[in-house]
Motif scaffolding. Structure first.
Motif, short mmCIF file in Angstrom:
data_model
loop_
_atom_site.label_atom_id
_atom_site.label_comp_id
_atom_site.label_asym_id
_atom_site.label_seq_id
_atom_site.Cartn_x
_atom_site.Cartn_y
_atom_site.Cartn_z
N TYR A 285 0.87 -1.18 0.00
CA TYR A 285 0.00 0.00 0.00
C TYR A 285 0.91 1.23 0.00
O TYR A 285 1.78 1.36 0.87
CB TYR A 285 -0.91 0.02 1.24
N ALA A 286 0.70 2.09 -0.98
CA ALA A 286 1.56 3.26 -1.10
C ALA A 286 0.75 4.48 -1.54
O ALA A 286 -0.37 4.36 -2.04
CB ALA A 286 2.67 2.99 -2.12
N GLY A 290 4.86 3.29 -7.68
CA GLY A 290 6.31 3.40 -7.73
C GLY A 290 6.92 3.93 -6.46
O GLY A 290 8.16 4.00 -6.34
N GLU A 291 6.11 4.35 -5.50
CA GLU A 291 6.62 4.90 -4.25
C GLU A 291 6.64 3.82 -3.17
O GLU A 291 5.84 2.90 -3.18
CB GLU A 291 5.74 6.08 -3.80
N ARG A 292 7.58 3.98 -2.25
CA ARG A 292 7.63 3.03 -1.14
C ARG A 292 6.42 3.23 -0.24
O ARG A 292 5.87 4.33 -0.15
CB ARG A 292 8.91 3.24 -0.32
N GLY A 293 6.04 2.17 0.45
CA GLY A 293 4.87 2.26 1.31
C GLY A 293 4.92 1.21 2.40
O GLY A 293 5.98 0.91 2.95
N PHE A 307 7.56 -1.60 6.90
CA PHE A 307 7.89 -0.44 6.06
C PHE A 307 9.30 0.00 6.42
O PHE A 307 9.83 -0.30 7.50
CB PHE A 307 6.88 0.70 6.26
N ASP A 308 9.92 0.74 5.51
CA ASP A 308 11.27 1.21 5.72
C ASP A 308 11.32 2.22 6.85
O ASP A 308 10.43 3.07 6.98
CB ASP A 308 11.83 1.85 4.45
N ALA A 309 12.37 2.14 7.67
CA ALA A 309 12.48 3.03 8.83
C ALA A 309 12.56 4.50 8.42
O ALA A 309 12.15 5.39 9.17
CB ALA A 309 13.71 2.64 9.66
N LEU A 316 4.02 7.46 4.90
CA LEU A 316 3.53 6.41 5.80
C LEU A 316 2.05 6.62 6.10
O LEU A 316 1.25 5.67 6.06
CB LEU A 316 4.34 6.44 7.10
N ARG A 317 1.67 7.87 6.37
CA ARG A 317 0.27 8.17 6.69
C ARG A 317 -0.63 7.86 5.49
O ARG A 317 -1.70 7.26 5.64
CB ARG A 317 0.13 9.64 7.11
#
Length: 329
Positions: A285-286, A290-293, A307-309, A316-317
């Protein structure tokens, strides 16, 4: 040495406080109890003669159960120091006379003592002589006597003992395991374990840094695995790889692999591969494509999120809100 072996071998070790033996063929005599090899003391007495001889007059019996080539100053240091401290070799080696040979005696028991005295003589202690007791022994009697003396000694490897037993059963007992076990006063299953080790394939022996490292328990565990063609093939392949690693270590190109690790790796490759159920990687979920999520994975009644720190608060929200919008209430 066990009490049983003490009783059998007491005739060799008793009477050593008598006058010093001769340096050649004469020899001071002393009384001691007489036993037949492998049997208990009879209580009868007979005279024996000890000799102090130049160790160069002695050669090892070709069926001696200790590999003389593996002896060194390091692994004989305790004996060397003991002889120096006592000023003499305390316990005599057992030898047979030789006829028509460049040597006068053949050593049945006492390879380490022979090495220790030889080392001392070659290293500024020429006064030491090799203390021997001469006996008239058949090859089978010599084999049993050597086995009695060395059976409980940890410095003889399982493999050396196994090879010795395998050769003896062929030469002296017609291949009859029960007859050999009776003569050695051991159980057939105990003897069988060493005979199994003697038959271990050379490829597996080479997987160990030294043949002295392999134990009878290793062979016992590998035997059923080697009886299965598929498992045997996997073990042999791993053994070949390990042998190459050990050979490189012998050339100083790496470290040796210890025996326990070798055994563990040989057994592990023979274990059947366990099929595991395919685990879902989860759903991402992002905020945008193409974006990290957030990676969300459901396991039973639980939901796991990862998720990545360093994911930004905004990303993130947004990702979490995206998850909530699709979550079933």
């Amino acid at each position: 040495m066990s009490k049983k072996h003490d009783a059998i071998f007491d005739d060799v070790l008793s009477g050593l406080d008598t006058p010093s033996p001769s340096t050649e063929r004469g020899g001071a005599r002393f009384l001691k109890r007489s036993t037949s090899i492998g049997e208990r003391m009879t209580g009868e007495r007979q005279e024996k003669t000890l000799h102090l001889v130049d160790p160069e007059r002695c050669r090892m019996w070709e069926r001696h159960n200790r590999d003389y080539a593996l002896l060194s100053e390091e692994n004989c240091r305790d004996l060397i120091d003991g002889i120096k401290a006592q000023g003499q070799q305390e316990f005599p080696a057992i030898v047979r006379r030789l006829e028509g040979s460049e040597h006068d005696f053949e050593v049945i028991c006492g390879a380490r003592r022979h090495y220790a005295v030889s080392w001392l003589r070659a290293n500024n202690y020429p006064q030491y002589r090799y203390l021997v007791e001469v006996r008239d022994l058949t090859d089978e009697e010599a084999f049993r006597l050597a086995d009695i003396e060395n059976r409980d000694r940890e410095d003889i490897s399982d493999y050396e003992r196994a090879v010795d037993y395998a050769e003896a059963i062929r030469l002296y007992y017609g291949g009859a395991q029960k007859a050999m076990a009776e003569r050695l006063e051991v159980s057939p299953p105990w003897l069988s374990r060493y005979l199994v080790l003697a038959k271990i394939p050379e490829e597996i022996l080479n997987a160990f840094a030294s043949k002295r490292d392999i134990r009878e328990r290793h062979a016992r565990a590998l035997k059923p695995l080697l009886s299965n063609p598929d498992q045997a093939s996997a073990i042999m392949e791993e053994a070949a790889f390990l042998a190459k690693s050990q050979a490189r270590a012998a050339q100083g190109k790496g470290a040796y692999i210890d025996a326990q690790e070798v055994f563990k790796r040989l057994v592990s490759v023979a274990k059947p591969k366990v099929k595991t159920a395919k685990v879902s990687t989860g759903k991402l979920y992002a905020r945008s494509s193409g974006e990290r999520g957030i990676m969300v994975k459901k396991q039973g009644k639980q939901v796991h999120m990862a998720f990545d720190a360093d994911l930004s608060d905004g990303a993130l929200r947004a990702a979490f809100e995206s998850y909530l919008s699709t979550r079933k209430s």
